[in-house]
Motif scaffolding. Structure first.
Motif, PDB file in Angstrom:
ATOM      1  N   SER A 100       0.868  -1.176   0.000  1.00 44.47           N
ATOM      2  CA  SER A 100       0.000   0.000   0.000  1.00 44.47           C
ATOM      3  C   SER A 100       0.905   1.226   0.000  1.00 44.47           C
ATOM      4  CB  SER A 100      -0.885   0.028   1.250  1.00 44.47           C
ATOM      5  OG  SER A 100      -1.655  -1.142   1.319  1.00 44.47           O
ATOM      6  N   SER A 101       0.636   2.169  -0.846  1.00 40.30           N
ATOM      7  CA  SER A 101       1.509   3.340  -0.935  1.00 40.30           C
ATOM      8  C   SER A 101       1.349   4.280   0.249  1.00 40.30           C
ATOM      9  CB  SER A 101       1.252   4.092  -2.243  1.00 40.30           C
ATOM     10  OG  SER A 101      -0.098   4.495  -2.295  1.00 40.30           O
ATOM     11  N   GLN A 102       0.245   4.227   0.930  1.00 45.83           N
ATOM     12  CA  GLN A 102      -0.049   5.190   1.990  1.00 45.83           C
ATOM     13  C   GLN A 102       0.392   4.738   3.373  1.00 45.83           C
ATOM     14  OE1 GLN A 102      -2.767   7.863   1.463  1.00 45.83           O
ATOM     15  NE2 GLN A 102      -2.472   7.686  -0.724  1.00 45.83           N
ATOM     16  N   ASN A 103       0.266   3.458   3.672  1.00 46.78           N
ATOM     17  CA  ASN A 103       0.478   2.975   5.034  1.00 46.78           C
ATOM     18  C   ASN A 103       1.869   2.388   5.230  1.00 46.78           C
ATOM     19  OD1 ASN A 103      -2.229   3.583   5.488  1.00 46.78           O
ATOM     20  ND2 ASN A 103      -2.873   1.552   4.843  1.00 46.78           N
ATOM     21  N   GLU A 104       2.352   2.495   6.464  1.00 44.48           N
ATOM     22  CA  GLU A 104       3.599   1.828   6.812  1.00 44.48           C
ATOM     23  C   GLU A 104       3.335   0.331   6.884  1.00 44.48           C
ATOM     24  OE1 GLU A 104       6.931   1.266   6.816  1.00 44.48           O
ATOM     25  OE2 GLU A 104       7.099   3.191   7.798  1.00 44.48           O
ATOM     26  N   GLU A 105       4.184  -0.435   6.242  1.00 43.15           N
ATOM     27  CA  GLU A 105       4.058  -1.881   6.277  1.00 43.15           C
ATOM     28  C   GLU A 105       5.413  -2.480   6.629  1.00 43.15           C
ATOM     29  OE1 GLU A 105       0.374  -2.501   3.237  1.00 43.15           O
ATOM     30  OE2 GLU A 105       2.362  -2.494   2.371  1.00 43.15           O
ATOM     31  N   TYR A 106       5.416  -3.778   6.864  1.00 39.06           N
ATOM     32  CA  TYR A 106       6.623  -4.463   7.313  1.00 39.06           C
ATOM     33  C   TYR A 106       6.947  -5.612   6.369  1.00 39.06           C
ATOM     34  CZ  TYR A 106       5.663  -1.763  11.453  1.00 39.06           C
ATOM     35  OH  TYR A 106       5.428  -0.716  12.309  1.00 39.06           O
ATOM     36  N   PHE A 107       8.218  -5.967   6.331  1.00 42.01           N
ATOM     37  CA  PHE A 107       8.636  -7.109   5.528  1.00 42.01           C
ATOM     38  C   PHE A 107       9.702  -7.878   6.296  1.00 42.01           C
ATOM     39  CE2 PHE A 107      11.516  -3.735   4.412  1.00 42.01           C
ATOM     40  CZ  PHE A 107      12.738  -4.343   4.164  1.00 42.01           C
ATOM     41  N   ILE A 108       9.920  -9.113   5.862  1.00 41.88           N
ATOM     42  CA  ILE A 108      10.875  -9.995   6.521  1.00 41.88           C
ATOM     43  C   ILE A 108      12.167 -10.001   5.706  1.00 41.88           C
ATOM     44  CG2 ILE A 108      11.331 -12.391   7.196  1.00 41.88           C
ATOM     45  CD1 ILE A 108       8.226 -12.730   7.366  1.00 41.88           C
ATOM     46  N   SER A 122       8.845  -0.975   5.884  1.00 36.97           N
ATOM     47  CA  SER A 122       9.160  -0.830   4.459  1.00 36.97           C
ATOM     48  C   SER A 122       9.518   0.591   4.062  1.00 36.97           C
ATOM     49  CB  SER A 122       7.987  -1.314   3.614  1.00 36.97           C
ATOM     50  OG  SER A 122       6.827  -0.563   3.919  1.00 36.97           O
ATOM     51  N   GLY A 123       9.129   1.562   4.885  1.00 35.79           N
ATOM     52  CA  GLY A 123       9.429   2.946   4.523  1.00 35.79           C
ATOM     53  C   GLY A 123       8.734   3.312   3.224  1.00 35.79           C
ATOM     54  N   GLY A 124       9.329   4.176   2.472  1.00 27.13           N
ATOM     55  CA  GLY A 124       8.734   4.617   1.213  1.00 27.13           C
ATOM     56  C   GLY A 124       9.198   3.804   0.026  1.00 27.13           C
ATOM     57  N   VAL A 125       9.620   2.562   0.275  1.00 25.93           N
ATOM     58  CA  VAL A 125      10.207   1.749  -0.786  1.00 25.93           C
ATOM     59  C   VAL A 125       9.393   0.480  -1.004  1.00 25.93           C
ATOM     60  CG1 VAL A 125      12.313   0.536  -1.497  1.00 25.93           C
ATOM     61  CG2 VAL A 125      12.487   2.610  -0.127  1.00 25.93           C
ATOM     62  N   CYS A 126       9.316   0.059  -2.255  1.00 26.19           N
ATOM     63  CA  CYS A 126       8.665  -1.189  -2.612  1.00 26.19           C
ATOM     64  C   CYS A 126       9.732  -2.097  -3.226  1.00 26.19           C
ATOM     65  CB  CYS A 126       7.540  -0.923  -3.609  1.00 26.19           C
ATOM     66  SG  CYS A 126       6.632  -2.393  -4.057  1.00 26.19           S
ATOM     67  N   TYR A 127       9.959  -3.255  -2.643  1.00 27.64           N
ATOM     68  CA  TYR A 127      10.988  -4.181  -3.113  1.00 27.64           C
ATOM     69  C   TYR A 127      10.384  -5.258  -4.002  1.00 27.64           C
ATOM     70  CZ  TYR A 127      13.674  -2.093   0.680  1.00 27.64           C
ATOM     71  OH  TYR A 127      14.310  -1.209   1.511  1.00 27.64           O
ATOM     72  N   GLN A 128      11.114  -5.662  -5.014  1.00 27.00           N
ATOM     73  CA  GLN A 128      10.663  -6.688  -5.945  1.00 27.00           C
ATOM     74  C   GLN A 128      10.506  -8.023  -5.214  1.00 27.00           C
ATOM     75  OE1 GLN A 128      12.746  -9.446  -7.342  1.00 27.00           O
ATOM     76  NE2 GLN A 128      10.947 -10.123  -8.448  1.00 27.00           N
ATOM     77  N   GLY A 129       9.363  -8.686  -5.399  1.00 28.47           N
ATOM     78  CA  GLY A 129       9.132 -10.012  -4.856  1.00 28.47           C
ATOM     79  C   GLY A 129       8.871 -10.086  -3.363  1.00 28.47           C
ATOM     80  N   THR A 130       8.693  -8.969  -2.708  1.00 29.77           N
ATOM     81  CA  THR A 130       8.543  -8.938  -1.260  1.00 29.77           C
ATOM     82  C   THR A 130       7.097  -9.148  -0.837  1.00 29.77           C
ATOM     83  OG1 THR A 130      10.416  -7.435  -1.082  1.00 29.77           O
ATOM     84  CG2 THR A 130       8.918  -7.482   0.775  1.00 29.77           C
ATOM     85  N   ILE A 131       6.928  -9.806   0.309  1.00 28.71           N
ATOM     86  CA  ILE A 131       5.606  -9.946   0.916  1.00 28.71           C
ATOM     87  C   ILE A 131       5.528  -8.916   2.037  1.00 28.71           C
ATOM     88  CG2 ILE A 131       4.073 -11.461   2.233  1.00 28.71           C
ATOM     89  CD1 ILE A 131       5.347 -13.809   0.659  1.00 28.71           C
ATOM     90  N   TYR A 132       4.477  -8.105   2.021  1.00 31.36           N
ATOM     91  CA  TYR A 132       4.297  -7.017   2.991  1.00 31.36           C
ATOM     92  C   TYR A 132       3.218  -7.378   4.001  1.00 31.36           C
ATOM     93  CZ  TYR A 132       7.082  -4.414  -0.308  1.00 31.36           C
ATOM     94  OH  TYR A 132       8.103  -4.014  -1.126  1.00 31.36           O
ATOM     95  N   PHE A 133       3.446  -6.963   5.241  1.00 32.09           N
ATOM     96  CA  PHE A 133       2.516  -7.223   6.338  1.00 32.09           C
ATOM     97  C   PHE A 133       2.030  -5.888   6.885  1.00 32.09           C
ATOM     98  CE2 PHE A 133       5.582 -10.576   5.916  1.00 32.09           C
ATOM     99  CZ  PHE A 133       4.801 -11.722   5.901  1.00 32.09           C
ATOM    100  N   THR A 134       0.739  -5.796   7.174  1.00 37.42           N
ATOM    101  CA  THR A 134       0.167  -4.521   7.627  1.00 37.42           C
ATOM    102  C   THR A 134       0.548  -4.202   9.069  1.00 37.42           C
ATOM    103  OG1 THR A 134      -1.904  -5.638   8.171  1.00 37.42           O
ATOM    104  CG2 THR A 134      -1.755  -4.540   6.007  1.00 37.42           C
ATOM    105  N   SER A 135       1.076  -5.193   9.797  1.00 39.45           N
ATOM    106  CA  SER A 135       1.534  -4.926  11.161  1.00 39.45           C
ATOM    107  C   SER A 135       2.735  -5.800  11.489  1.00 39.45           C
ATOM    108  CB  SER A 135       0.412  -5.182  12.179  1.00 39.45           C
ATOM    109  OG  SER A 135       0.180  -6.573  12.302  1.00 39.45           O
ATOM    110  N   TYR A 136       3.476  -5.355  12.466  1.00 36.81           N
ATOM    111  CA  TYR A 136       4.623  -6.111  12.968  1.00 36.81           C
ATOM    112  C   TYR A 136       4.146  -7.450  13.526  1.00 36.81           C
ATOM    113  CZ  TYR A 136       9.188  -6.754  15.232  1.00 36.81           C
ATOM    114  OH  TYR A 136      10.419  -7.227  15.604  1.00 36.81           O
TER     115      TYR A 136
END
Length: 166
Positions: A100-108, A122-136
């Motif tokens: 999501s471009s608006q919300n802070e998300e987390y990745f492993i 994740s900060g303001g970056v989107c990584y290729q192939g990453t799975i994002y989580f809406t919370s820690y």
């Protein structure tokens, strides 16, 4: 097994009956699935994970399997991919592949300095192939269910045995 180049050097000056020579030669194996030629053996798996070998015939089914990433040179490669997809499915139970471009998300990730699986914002970056989580907390649940070693091996590509030694 000896390579033809080595034979040439070793037997320079000898004469060869080419027809008899062909009986002893083994054609080179494909280096990637994109190098498969007619009658080469490859592996794929069914929708429920059963491993199947097939001969490459350049049929639509062969081409479709390859274009979908479901065609493998070895049984071991196919087995690895089945396991990788199982672990990814567990992670996707708690996360998603689209950030999501608006919300802070987390990745492993794997931290080679601290030698551990870690969760980062994740900060303001989107990584290729990453799975994002809406919370820690969701990322933690995913790690617990999938297993740290499985995530290292099948998702992050970290050599688990090397990490244990290091």
């Amino acid at each position: 097994m000896i390579k033809v180049e080595e034979i040439i050097e070793k037997y320079k000056g000898y004469e060869v009956d080419e027809e008899k020579l062909k009986e002893f030669l083994t054609p080179p194996k494909p280096k990637t699935v994109w190098d498969l030629k007619k009658d080469d053996i490859y592996w794929y798996f069914s929708s429920f994970g059963m491993l199947i070998s097939d001969k490459w015939n350049n049929y639509d089914t062969d081409i479709a399997r390859r274009s979908l990433g479901s065609c493998f040179l070895t049984k071991e490669d196919a087995e690895f991919e089945v396991e990788r997809r199982k672990i990814e499915a567990i992670l996707l139970k708690y996360g998603k592949k689209v950030k999501s471009s608006q919300n802070e998300e987390y990745f492993i990730l794997y931290d080679f300095v601290d030698k551990k699986v870690a969760i980062y914002p994740s900060g303001g970056v989107c990584y290729q192939g990453t799975i994002y989580f809406t919370s820690y907390a969701l990322a933690q649940k995913a790690i617990k269910e999938a297993g740290k070693d499985n995530i290292k091996k099948y998702i992050l590509g970290v050599d688990v045995e090397y990490v244990k030694k290091g």
